[in-house]
Design a protein around this motif. Sequence first.
Motif, PDB file in Angstrom:
ATOM      1  N   ASP A   1       0.822  -1.208   0.000  1.00  0.00           N
ATOM      2  CA  ASP A   1       0.000   0.000   0.000  1.00  0.00           C
ATOM      3  C   ASP A   1       0.856   1.257   0.000  1.00  0.00           C
ATOM      4  OD1 ASP A   1      -2.898  -1.162   0.723  1.00  0.00           O
ATOM      5  OD2 ASP A   1      -1.402  -2.204   1.907  1.00  0.00           O
ATOM      6  N   VAL A   2       2.092   1.140   0.500  1.00  0.00           N
ATOM      7  CA  VAL A   2       3.004   2.274   0.599  1.00  0.00           C
ATOM      8  C   VAL A   2       4.300   1.905  -0.092  1.00  0.00           C
ATOM      9  CG1 VAL A   2       4.127   3.913   2.160  1.00  0.00           C
ATOM     10  CG2 VAL A   2       1.952   2.872   2.811  1.00  0.00           C
ATOM     11  N   LEU A   3       4.865   2.847  -0.838  1.00  0.00           N
ATOM     12  CA  LEU A   3       6.137   2.647  -1.528  1.00  0.00           C
ATOM     13  C   LEU A   3       7.204   3.506  -0.874  1.00  0.00           C
ATOM     14  CD1 LEU A   3       4.923   2.739  -5.245  1.00  0.00           C
ATOM     15  CD2 LEU A   3       5.134   0.769  -3.728  1.00  0.00           C
ATOM     16  N   MET A   4       8.377   2.955  -0.764  1.00  0.00           N
ATOM     17  CA  MET A   4       9.484   3.648  -0.103  1.00  0.00           C
ATOM     18  C   MET A   4      10.719   3.551  -0.992  1.00  0.00           C
ATOM     19  SD  MET A   4      11.281   2.532   3.472  1.00  0.00           S
ATOM     20  CE  MET A   4      12.938   3.073   3.873  1.00  0.00           C
ATOM     21  N   ARG A   5      11.400   4.650  -1.182  1.00  0.00           N
ATOM     22  CA  ARG A   5      12.621   4.650  -1.986  1.00  0.00           C
ATOM     23  C   ARG A   5      13.604   5.649  -1.396  1.00  0.00           C
ATOM     24  NH1 ARG A   5      11.868   9.154  -5.485  1.00  0.00           N
ATOM     25  NH2 ARG A   5       9.664   9.805  -5.606  1.00  0.00           N
ATOM     26  N   ARG A   6      14.849   5.470  -1.807  1.00  0.00           N
ATOM     27  CA  ARG A   6      15.905   6.339  -1.296  1.00  0.00           C
ATOM     28  C   ARG A   6      15.886   7.666  -2.038  1.00  0.00           C
ATOM     29  NH1 ARG A   6      20.317   5.044   1.745  1.00  0.00           N
ATOM     30  NH2 ARG A   6      19.865   2.821   1.417  1.00  0.00           N
ATOM     31  N   GLY A   7      16.006   8.768  -1.299  1.00  0.00           N
ATOM     32  CA  GLY A   7      15.985  10.099  -1.875  1.00  0.00           C
ATOM     33  C   GLY A   7      17.348  10.552  -2.328  1.00  0.00           C
ATOM     34  N   PRO A   8      17.409  11.688  -2.992  1.00  0.00           N
ATOM     35  CA  PRO A   8      18.700  12.184  -3.492  1.00  0.00           C
ATOM     36  C   PRO A   8      19.658  12.595  -2.393  1.00  0.00           C
ATOM     37  CG  PRO A   8      16.965  13.824  -3.830  1.00  0.00           C
ATOM     38  CD  PRO A   8      16.281  12.578  -3.351  1.00  0.00           C
ATOM     39  N   ALA A   9      19.150  12.937  -1.219  1.00  0.00           N
ATOM     40  CA  ALA A   9      20.001  13.341  -0.103  1.00  0.00           C
ATOM     41  C   ALA A   9      20.224  12.199   0.880  1.00  0.00           C
ATOM     42  CB  ALA A   9      19.387  14.542   0.617  1.00  0.00           C
ATOM     43  N   ASP A  10      20.163  10.940   0.392  1.00  0.00           N
ATOM     44  CA  ASP A  10      20.333   9.743   1.216  1.00  0.00           C
ATOM     45  C   ASP A  10      19.282   9.673   2.323  1.00  0.00           C
ATOM     46  OD1 ASP A  10      21.507   7.314   1.770  1.00  0.00           O
ATOM     47  OD2 ASP A  10      22.884   8.157   3.256  1.00  0.00           O
TER      48      ASP A  10
ATOM     49  N   ASN B   1       0.985   3.748  -3.050  1.00  0.00           N
ATOM     50  CA  ASN B   1       1.096   2.991  -4.289  1.00  0.00           C
ATOM     51  C   ASN B   1       0.055   3.491  -5.287  1.00  0.00           C
ATOM     52  OD1 ASN B   1       1.454   1.140  -6.306  1.00  0.00           O
ATOM     53  ND2 ASN B   1       1.125  -0.660  -5.029  1.00  0.00           N
ATOM     54  N   PRO B   2       0.465   4.123  -6.390  1.00  0.00           N
ATOM     55  CA  PRO B   2      -0.532   4.656  -7.327  1.00  0.00           C
ATOM     56  C   PRO B   2      -1.295   3.569  -8.065  1.00  0.00           C
ATOM     57  CG  PRO B   2       1.677   4.901  -8.233  1.00  0.00           C
ATOM     58  CD  PRO B   2       1.844   4.392  -6.824  1.00  0.00           C
ATOM     59  N   GLU B   3      -0.757   2.341  -8.111  1.00  0.00           N
ATOM     60  CA  GLU B   3      -1.438   1.263  -8.823  1.00  0.00           C
ATOM     61  C   GLU B   3      -2.686   0.777  -8.082  1.00  0.00           C
ATOM     62  OE1 GLU B   3      -0.666   0.334 -11.780  1.00  0.00           O
ATOM     63  OE2 GLU B   3       1.105   1.629 -11.913  1.00  0.00           O
ATOM     64  N   THR B   4      -2.683   0.897  -6.767  1.00  0.00           N
ATOM     65  CA  THR B   4      -3.816   0.415  -5.973  1.00  0.00           C
ATOM     66  C   THR B   4      -4.562   1.527  -5.256  1.00  0.00           C
ATOM     67  OG1 THR B   4      -2.378   0.050  -4.032  1.00  0.00           O
ATOM     68  CG2 THR B   4      -2.653  -1.786  -5.579  1.00  0.00           C
ATOM     69  N   LEU B   5      -4.080   2.746  -5.369  1.00  0.00           N
ATOM     70  CA  LEU B   5      -4.722   3.856  -4.661  1.00  0.00           C
ATOM     71  C   LEU B   5      -6.026   4.232  -5.362  1.00  0.00           C
ATOM     72  CD1 LEU B   5      -4.491   5.971  -2.395  1.00  0.00           C
ATOM     73  CD2 LEU B   5      -3.355   7.467  -4.044  1.00  0.00           C
ATOM     74  N   PRO B   6      -7.165   4.159  -4.669  1.00  0.00           N
ATOM     75  CA  PRO B   6      -8.429   4.562  -5.298  1.00  0.00           C
ATOM     76  C   PRO B   6      -8.498   6.073  -5.461  1.00  0.00           C
ATOM     77  CG  PRO B   6      -8.783   3.978  -2.998  1.00  0.00           C
ATOM     78  CD  PRO B   6      -7.347   3.651  -3.305  1.00  0.00           C
ATOM     79  N   ARG B   7      -8.886   6.509  -6.636  1.00  0.00           N
ATOM     80  CA  ARG B   7      -8.939   7.945  -6.940  1.00  0.00           C
ATOM     81  C   ARG B   7     -10.279   8.248  -7.603  1.00  0.00           C
ATOM     82  NH1 ARG B   7      -5.157   8.969 -10.893  1.00  0.00           N
ATOM     83  NH2 ARG B   7      -4.571  11.026 -10.173  1.00  0.00           N
ATOM     84  N   VAL B   8     -11.084   9.082  -6.954  1.00  0.00           N
ATOM     85  CA  VAL B   8     -12.403   9.443  -7.473  1.00  0.00           C
ATOM     86  C   VAL B   8     -12.563  10.955  -7.433  1.00  0.00           C
ATOM     87  CG1 VAL B   8     -13.508   7.276  -6.847  1.00  0.00           C
ATOM     88  CG2 VAL B   8     -13.415   9.132  -5.174  1.00  0.00           C
ATOM     89  N   LEU B   9     -13.467  11.431  -8.266  1.00  0.00           N
ATOM     90  CA  LEU B   9     -13.789  12.858  -8.338  1.00  0.00           C
ATOM     91  C   LEU B   9     -15.303  13.022  -8.307  1.00  0.00           C
ATOM     92  CD1 LEU B   9     -11.350  13.960 -11.201  1.00  0.00           C
ATOM     93  CD2 LEU B   9     -11.034  14.331  -8.752  1.00  0.00           C
TER      94      LEU B   9
END
Length: 491
Positions: free
Chosen positions: A282-291, A298-306
């Motif tokens: 549900d949550v994605l984590m990655r290393r940033g440019p400043a370590d 997660n945009p693949e499973t995040l529900p988005r409605v308007l």
Amino acid sequence: MSLGPRLDLRHSQQLVMTPQLRQAIKLLQSSNLEVTAFVEEELERNPLLERDERAPPGPDAGRSTDPLPVVNDVPDAAAAASSDALPAENAAPLDAEWDNVYDGGTPPVGRGGSADFDDDLSGIEAMAAPDRTLREHIGDQVRLTFASHQDRVIAANLLALVDPAGRLNVPDAVIAAALGCQEATVTAVRHRMQRFDPVGMFCADLRECLMVQLQDRNRFDPAMGAMLDNLDMLARRDLRGLQRVCGVDAEDMAEMVAELRRLDPKPGARFDAPPALTLVPDVLMRRGPADDWIIELNPETLPRVLINRGFHARAVVGAKSRDEKAWVAERFQVASWLVKSLEQRANTILRVSAEIVRRQDGFFRHGVVHLRPLILRDVADEVGMHESTVSRVTSNKAIATPRGTFELKYFFTTAIAGTAGGEAVSAEAVRHRIKSMVEAEVPSDILSDDAIVERLRTEGVDIARRTVAKYRDALRIPSSVQRKREKAVPA
């Protein structure tokens, strides 16, 4: 003392659990996939809701040193479509056949879906074959092995009675009586089918299954037969007793045990097995440019409605009765509540996840040994929420990290005090250390629970012997006596 009715005024406070509040709590503790299923139902019920078809931000969008991602606004597709600025260069004629236009930007794709222009069968060798079921696999061998109609009928009945593991629990006499044939004929057909691929099916018990596989490998002898007759001793790891029963020495016993471990006790289980369920983060984590670490949903499973406000305005104007206006207002209120609840849920998950990552930074950089003790109150006090809210946020949620995908509950572990007032250690880190000690031990030096306690105390962990035994049982590690029996004879 008079008796009679009396009117009193009292001030009190109470929390009223409205249906919307109950649903918001349920959404908070549900995973993204469960929330997506709920949103799909709301999209069918509420005409004012529509799916957000805008492309989610890419991995570089909003990259910042802030641990929470910054999502940039996506331009409105309708506004872009109505723009007067049309590309003047390289514009194709209006009557062009677009199927034959190639802009040179991407490699051409043929009709077969490959990068060449071969016929439609050009990529057929790259297609994966469909999974075959156990009965299909055995059925093909039956048609190739048995020529007579009677043998095929018997084989078909045996195949219908076999269980998913490959066992046949119905005696041959019962099958013969049901088919009106000789028991010897059923037995002969069953023995031939035991050599089908996979070998060892259509057996009555585990002993016969292993015996058939050993015979197929030409490895069955009286010593092996004696071992199969005493599988209960092997289950108790009584290898010395098995040596006396089988009449072999320690070296031969080691080879026999190794040979037995290479067999398949359930030959039919690899067919028709349900696919392994993948833990969707549900949550994605990655290393940033400043370590540092960057957290995003997660945009693949995040529900988005308007909310379709244009349709809402037309519905309000077109409502002819009071009931119609009330229905439109009620649908608009439900839609607004859902959009607000999803936004609040997303922000809450990000805040809690960011705090967990901040506190467990050592784990993500150096491994499970550096996992720190953490309880719900620690995170709740930091993010300004109640412990129950943090508990709901971390339930049924997973985070994808550079070290793998973990449930958020994994990072909450109890603390074990350190020796001489030292820093407390996470219970999960202690379990990992116990497992590493057992895996590194040699047959001549098997660690008892007391020995593990002494080693942990030298490393600064104040732990009791019963706690070590509890953790060892949770890790499914046998006792030192059982491990000594197993490692006394090399497998």
